[in-house]
Design a protein around this motif. Structure first.
Motif, PDB file in Angstrom:
ATOM      1  N   LYS A 102      10.762  13.054  -5.411  1.00 14.65           N
ATOM      2  CA  LYS A 102      11.109  11.777  -4.786  1.00 14.65           C
ATOM      3  C   LYS A 102      10.140  11.362  -3.679  1.00 14.65           C
ATOM      4  N   ASN A 103       9.372  12.304  -3.162  1.00 11.84           N
ATOM      5  CA  ASN A 103       8.555  11.996  -1.989  1.00 11.84           C
ATOM      6  C   ASN A 103       7.054  12.139  -2.188  1.00 11.84           C
ATOM      7  N   TYR A 104       6.636  12.683  -3.329  1.00  9.08           N
ATOM      8  CA  TYR A 104       5.205  12.890  -3.556  1.00  9.08           C
ATOM      9  C   TYR A 104       4.783  12.310  -4.900  1.00  9.08           C
ATOM     10  N   VAL A 105       3.531  11.800  -4.926  1.00  8.05           N
ATOM     11  CA  VAL A 105       2.997  11.192  -6.142  1.00  8.05           C
ATOM     12  C   VAL A 105       1.671  11.852  -6.511  1.00  8.05           C
ATOM     13  N   ASP A 106       1.234  11.566  -7.722  1.00 10.59           N
ATOM     14  CA  ASP A 106      -0.107  11.933  -8.152  1.00 10.59           C
ATOM     15  C   ASP A 106      -1.057  10.945  -7.493  1.00 10.59           C
ATOM     16  N   PRO A 107      -1.996  11.387  -6.646  1.00 11.74           N
ATOM     17  CA  PRO A 107      -2.866  10.459  -5.923  1.00 11.74           C
ATOM     18  C   PRO A 107      -3.749   9.604  -6.830  1.00 11.74           C
ATOM     19  N   LYS A 108      -3.948  10.037  -8.086  1.00 13.68           N
ATOM     20  CA  LYS A 108      -4.780   9.264  -9.010  1.00 13.68           C
ATOM     21  C   LYS A 108      -3.999   8.108  -9.625  1.00 13.68           C
TER      22      LYS A 108
ATOM     23  N   ARG B 275       3.922   6.202   1.082  1.00 13.29           N
ATOM     24  CA  ARG B 275       5.061   5.314   1.294  1.00 13.29           C
ATOM     25  C   ARG B 275       4.628   3.867   1.110  1.00 13.29           C
ATOM     26  N   VAL B 276       5.551   3.057   0.656  1.00 13.57           N
ATOM     27  CA  VAL B 276       5.269   1.637   0.434  1.00 13.57           C
ATOM     28  C   VAL B 276       6.350   0.796   1.103  1.00 13.57           C
ATOM     29  N   LYS B 277       5.959  -0.438   1.482  1.00  9.56           N
ATOM     30  CA  LYS B 277       6.915  -1.392   2.026  1.00  9.56           C
ATOM     31  C   LYS B 277       7.250  -2.426   0.957  1.00  9.56           C
ATOM     32  N   LEU B 278       8.521  -2.686   0.817  1.00  9.63           N
ATOM     33  CA  LEU B 278       8.987  -3.624  -0.192  1.00  9.63           C
ATOM     34  C   LEU B 278       9.895  -4.665   0.439  1.00  9.63           C
ATOM     35  N   MET B 279       9.812  -5.898  -0.079  1.00 10.86           N
ATOM     36  CA  MET B 279      10.785  -6.919   0.289  1.00 10.86           C
ATOM     37  C   MET B 279      11.732  -7.101  -0.877  1.00 10.86           C
TER      38      MET B 279
ATOM     39  N   VAL C 163      22.388   0.243  -1.975  1.00 13.84           N
ATOM     40  CA  VAL C 163      21.314   0.926  -2.700  1.00 13.84           C
ATOM     41  C   VAL C 163      20.095   1.130  -1.811  1.00 13.84           C
ATOM     42  N   VAL C 164      19.654   0.078  -1.120  1.00 15.45           N
ATOM     43  CA  VAL C 164      18.424   0.207  -0.331  1.00 15.45           C
ATOM     44  C   VAL C 164      18.596   1.188   0.825  1.00 15.45           C
ATOM     45  N   LYS C 165      19.804   1.288   1.363  1.00 17.07           N
ATOM     46  CA  LYS C 165      20.047   2.246   2.439  1.00 17.07           C
ATOM     47  C   LYS C 165      19.882   3.682   1.957  1.00 17.07           C
ATOM     48  N   VAL C 166      20.213   3.919   0.703  1.00 19.12           N
ATOM     49  CA  VAL C 166      20.083   5.263   0.133  1.00 19.12           C
ATOM     50  C   VAL C 166      18.627   5.615  -0.109  1.00 19.12           C
ATOM     51  N   PHE C 167      17.838   4.626  -0.557  1.00 16.21           N
ATOM     52  CA  PHE C 167      16.476   4.908  -0.995  1.00 16.21           C
ATOM     53  C   PHE C 167      15.426   4.878   0.106  1.00 16.21           C
ATOM     54  N   GLY C 168      15.676   4.137   1.165  1.00  9.58           N
ATOM     55  CA  GLY C 168      14.613   4.028   2.154  1.00  9.58           C
ATOM     56  C   GLY C 168      15.086   3.635   3.527  1.00  9.58           C
TER      57      GLY C 168
ATOM     58  N   LEU D  14      12.020  -2.911   3.470  1.00  6.75           N
ATOM     59  CA  LEU D  14      12.268  -1.488   3.649  1.00  6.75           C
ATOM     60  C   LEU D  14      11.050  -0.676   3.276  1.00  6.75           C
ATOM     61  N   GLU D  15      11.004   0.521   3.808  1.00  9.56           N
ATOM     62  CA  GLU D  15       9.927   1.463   3.498  1.00  9.56           C
ATOM     63  C   GLU D  15      10.517   2.614   2.705  1.00  9.56           C
ATOM     64  N   VAL D  16       9.883   2.945   1.584  1.00 12.93           N
ATOM     65  CA  VAL D  16      10.375   4.013   0.716  1.00 12.93           C
ATOM     66  C   VAL D  16       9.219   4.905   0.283  1.00 12.93           C
ATOM     67  N   PRO D  17       9.497   6.147  -0.065  1.00 11.75           N
ATOM     68  CA  PRO D  17       8.456   6.972  -0.686  1.00 11.75           C
ATOM     69  C   PRO D  17       8.003   6.317  -1.982  1.00 11.75           C
ATOM     70  N   ALA D  18       6.696   6.273  -2.213  1.00  9.39           N
ATOM     71  CA  ALA D  18       6.189   5.639  -3.423  1.00  9.39           C
ATOM     72  C   ALA D  18       6.800   6.251  -4.678  1.00  9.39           C
ATOM     73  N   ALA D  19       7.074   7.549  -4.614  1.00  7.99           N
ATOM     74  CA  ALA D  19       7.646   8.228  -5.779  1.00  7.99           C
ATOM     75  C   ALA D  19       9.053   7.738  -6.100  1.00  7.99           C
ATOM     76  N   SER D  20       9.739   7.163  -5.098  1.00 11.61           N
ATOM     77  CA  SER D  20      11.111   6.696  -5.310  1.00 11.61           C
ATOM     78  C   SER D  20      11.174   5.257  -5.799  1.00 11.61           C
ATOM     79  N   GLN D  21      10.036   4.572  -5.797  1.00  9.24           N
ATOM     80  CA  GLN D  21      10.043   3.149  -6.137  1.00  9.24           C
ATOM     81  C   GLN D  21      10.588   2.864  -7.541  1.00  9.24           C
ATOM     82  N   PRO D  22      10.168   3.597  -8.569  1.00  9.00           N
ATOM     83  CA  PRO D  22      10.717   3.306  -9.903  1.00  9.00           C
ATOM     84  C   PRO D  22      12.232   3.460  -9.980  1.00  9.00           C
TER      85      PRO D  22
END
Length: 229
Positions: free
Chosen positions: A107-113, A161-165, A179-184, A201-209
């Motif tokens: 949930k918190n780490y991604v493949d950098p590529k 981490r990414v910021k989403l509107m 939902v958004v409170k749980v994810f970020g 909100l700001e969320v881990p990039a891995a959690s975005q999908p």
């Protein structure tokens, strides 16, 4: 000792004291769940060696537990001592802690590529390849930090981490905010006069999908999600 029981042990001035307990009630008790301690003890006796049936004598009880009553002293050992896990319990707790660690990494780490999360099964495989050892008692978040260092040589990992509107219409705003409170972490929250919701909100990039999927479900596809630069 019967396989139906395990023990709770403590050492005082080099001497061991133990009580026999029912394994699962004892584990629940030690984990802080509401369990009547009298339902945990298999026998109201304090032993110096339960496998040999050697009971603590009155002098020992008085000196270390301030009572000659075995039942009262047994409750003290239960409270203060260390539970000896059965093999089944240890395996079960280790596996549960392993799943927690895998979930944290996924949930918190991604493949950098690719900037995409590694599937949990890939994280598990990397842990097996690295021969990672999991402690059933140690905090999962703390262990995840160590595991990440051990498996980086097998799979690339980056904390991103990414910021989403997120904008949702009024009829789904209540479900969306949950939902958004749980994810970020919510950075900005605005409610329109019509009851609509706008959140940054700001969320881990891995959690975005997973976030997008969950929002799509609760808002029936009406949520608008955009990346904030």
């Amino acid at each position: 000792m019967s396989t139906k029981f395990t023990s709770v042990r403590m050492t005082i001035e080099g001497d061991r004291y133990e009580v026999l307990v029912f394994p699962d009630p004892a584990l629940n008790y030690k984990m802080g769940k509401q369990v009547d301690p009298t339902q945990v003890l298999a026998i109201d006796e304090v032993f110096t060696d339960s496998s040999r049936g050697q009971r603590a004598n009155a002098e020992q009880l008085k000196k270390y537990f301030n009572t000659e009553d075995h039942a009262k002293a047994a409750l003290e050992v239960l409270k203060r001592g260390e539970l000896q896990l059965t093999q089944e319990q240890r395996l079960r707790m280790t596996e549960e802690k392993r799943r927690q660690v895998v979930t944290i990494i996924s949930k918190n780490y991604v493949d950098p590529k690719t900037h995409l999360p590694h599937p949990p099964v890939r994280v598990e495989q990397a842990m097996l390849e690295a021969r990672v050892s999991i402690d059933p008692f140690k905090d999962a978040n703390e262990q995840a930090k160590q595991v990440i260092e051990e498996i980086r040589v097998i799979i690339p990992l980056k904390s991103e981490r990414v910021k989403l509107m997120v904008k949702t219409p009024a009829q789904y705003a209540g479900q969306a905010i949950g939902v958004v409170k749980v994810f970020g972490e919510i950075l900005k929250e605005e409610w329109g006069q019509d009851g609509g919701l706008s959140v940054v909100l700001e969320v881990p990039a891995a959690s975005q999908p997973s976030l997008l999927d969950r929002l799509g479900t609760v808002t029936k596809g009406s949520a608008q999600v955009t990346l904030v630069k």
